[in-house]
Write an enzyme that holds these catalytic residues in place. Structure first.
Site, PDB file in Angstrom:
ATOM      1  CG  HIS A 166      -1.927  -1.022   1.348  1.00 33.56           C
ATOM      2  ND1 HIS A 166      -2.109  -1.791   2.483  1.00 33.56           N
ATOM      3  CD2 HIS A 166      -2.870  -1.440   0.456  1.00 33.56           C
ATOM      4  CE1 HIS A 166      -3.122  -2.622   2.287  1.00 33.56           C
ATOM      5  NE2 HIS A 166      -3.596  -2.437   1.066  1.00 33.56           N
ATOM      6  CE  LYS A 211     -11.804  -7.588   1.658  1.00 34.85           C
ATOM      7  NZ  LYS A 211     -10.543  -7.403   1.028  1.00 34.85           N
ATOM      8  NE  ARG A 218      -1.749  -7.531  -4.577  1.00 30.82           N
ATOM      9  CZ  ARG A 218      -2.590  -7.873  -3.639  1.00 30.82           C
ATOM     10  NH1 ARG A 218      -2.190  -7.933  -2.395  1.00 30.82           N
ATOM     11  NH2 ARG A 218      -3.834  -8.194  -3.901  1.00 30.82           N
ATOM     12  CB  SER A 266      -4.525  -6.932   4.024  1.00 35.29           C
ATOM     13  OG  SER A 266      -4.110  -5.625   3.748  1.00 35.29           O
TER      14      SER A 266
HETATM   15  O1  PNS Z   1      -8.734  -3.202  -0.020  1.00 32.89           O
HETATM   16  P1  PNS Z   1      -9.898  -3.823  -0.723  1.00 32.89           P
HETATM   17  O2  PNS Z   1     -10.684  -4.700   0.229  1.00 32.89           O
HETATM   18  O3  PNS Z   1      -9.514  -4.549  -1.988  1.00 32.89           O
HETATM   19  O4  PNS Z   1     -10.864  -2.587  -1.149  1.00 32.89           O
HETATM   20  C1  PNS Z   1     -12.045  -2.835  -1.860  1.00 32.89           C
HETATM   21  C2  PNS Z   1     -12.976  -1.612  -1.814  1.00 32.89           C
HETATM   22  C3  PNS Z   1     -13.312  -1.249  -0.391  1.00 32.89           C
HETATM   23  C4  PNS Z   1     -12.281  -0.421  -2.466  1.00 32.89           C
HETATM   24  C5  PNS Z   1     -14.252  -1.981  -2.629  1.00 32.89           C
HETATM   25  O5  PNS Z   1     -14.802  -3.159  -2.114  1.00 32.89           O
HETATM   26  C6  PNS Z   1     -15.288  -0.888  -2.606  1.00 32.89           C
HETATM   27  O6  PNS Z   1     -15.163   0.090  -3.321  1.00 32.89           O
HETATM   28  N1  PNS Z   1     -16.292  -1.031  -1.713  1.00 32.89           N
HETATM   29  C7  PNS Z   1     -17.280  -0.007  -1.472  1.00 32.89           C
HETATM   30  C8  PNS Z   1     -18.650  -0.384  -2.055  1.00 32.89           C
HETATM   31  C9  PNS Z   1     -18.682  -0.029  -3.530  1.00 32.89           C
HETATM   32  O7  PNS Z   1     -18.515   1.117  -3.933  1.00 32.89           O
HETATM   33  N2  PNS Z   1     -18.919  -1.050  -4.381  1.00 32.89           N
HETATM   34  C10 PNS Z   1     -18.970  -0.877  -5.819  1.00 32.89           C
HETATM   35  C11 PNS Z   1     -17.626  -1.103  -6.509  1.00 32.89           C
HETATM   36  S1  PNS Z   1     -17.159  -2.820  -6.471  1.00 32.89           S
END
Ligand code: PNS
Length: 167
Positions: free
Chosen positions: A17, A42, A91, A129
Site C-alpha cells: 500500500h 472480511k 500486483r 493484507s
Molecule cells: O482493499 P480492498 O478490500 O480490496 O478494497 C475494496 C474496496 C473497499 C475499495 C471496494 O470493495 C469498494 O469500493 N467497496 C465499497 C462499495 C462499492 O462502492 N462497491 C462498488 C464497486 S465494487
C-alpha cells in the site's frame, strides 16, 4: 488541485500500500487514503479507528497524503471529497479481474470518475493484507511486509485474541 482517492480496507496497511501511495503522490497534488469502514465478508482485525491510526502513522512522512474513512459507495465518497480520480494498486495478473470488474462497475455508477491503477513494485507483489494476517496469526514474521508499528499492533492483537479465545 488534482486530488486522487485511494480506497481500500487496509486490513492492515502493508508495504505494498505504501508503495502505491508513494507512486501516487508523485502524480497527484493530494492523495486521500480512504479506509472502507465495513468491508463485507472480511475478517476485520482492527476497527476503523485503528486502521486509520495505523495508516496515519505509516504515512506521516509522506507529504500530501490525507487519511480518512468512509462508508457507502466509493464513487459517492470520491465525489463528496471533490475528486474524480480513484486509484488502486495492481500486483499480479490475478488482481486484474477484480480491479477490472470494479472499474467497470464504478464506471457504470459514475461515468465522470476515472479509475487509475498503479503497478506495485516487484519487491512487494507477494504482499497482501490477508497474507499478512494469516502469517501474523500463526506467529510468523511479517516484519518485512508491514511497518514496525503495524507489526507491533498485529502481535499485540493476536496475543490478545489468543488469550481470549485460545486460537
Ligand atoms: O482493499 P480492498 O478490500 O480490496 O478494497 C475494496 C474496496 C473497499 C475499495 C471496494 O470493495 C469498494 O469500493 N467497496 C465499497 C462499495 C462499492 O462502492 N462497491 C462498488 C464497486 S465494487
Amino acid at each position: 488541485m488534482r486530488r486522487a482517492v485511494f480506497p481500500g480496507s487496509f486490513n492492515p496497511v502493508h508495504m505494498g500500500h505504501l508503495d502505491i501511495i508513494k507512486r501516487a503522490v508523485r502524480v497527484f497534488d493530494e492523495v486521500v487514503v480512504a479506509v472502507y469502514e465495513n468491508p463485507p465478508g472480511k475478517q476485520i482485525i482492527f476497527d476503523t479507528h485503528e486502521r486509520v491510526a495505523l495508516l496515519e502513522e505509516a504515512v506521516k512522512d509522506i507529504p500530501h497524503v490525507v487519511v480518512a474513512s468512509y462508508r457507502g459507495l466509493t464513487v459517492d465518497y470520491v465525489t463528496a471529497v471533490d475528486a474524480f480520480i480513484l486509484i488502486r494498486g495492481m500486483r499480479v495478473f490475478s488482481d486484474f479481474e477484480f480491479e477490472f470488474r470494479m472499474a467497470l462497475a464504478n464506471q457504470r455508477l459514475a461515468p465522470h470518475i476515472e479509475m487509475i491503477n498503479f503497478i506495485t513494485g516487484e519487491q512487494f507483489i507477494h504482499i497482501s493484507s490477508s497474507t499478512v494476517r494469516e502469517i501474523a496469526m500463526l506467529g510468523g514474521d511479517v516484519s518485512t511486509m508491514v511497518p514496525p508499528h503495524v507489526n507491533r499492533a498485529l502481535r499485540e492483537r493476536f496475543a490478545q485474541l489468543q488469550a481470549e479465545d485460545g486460537i
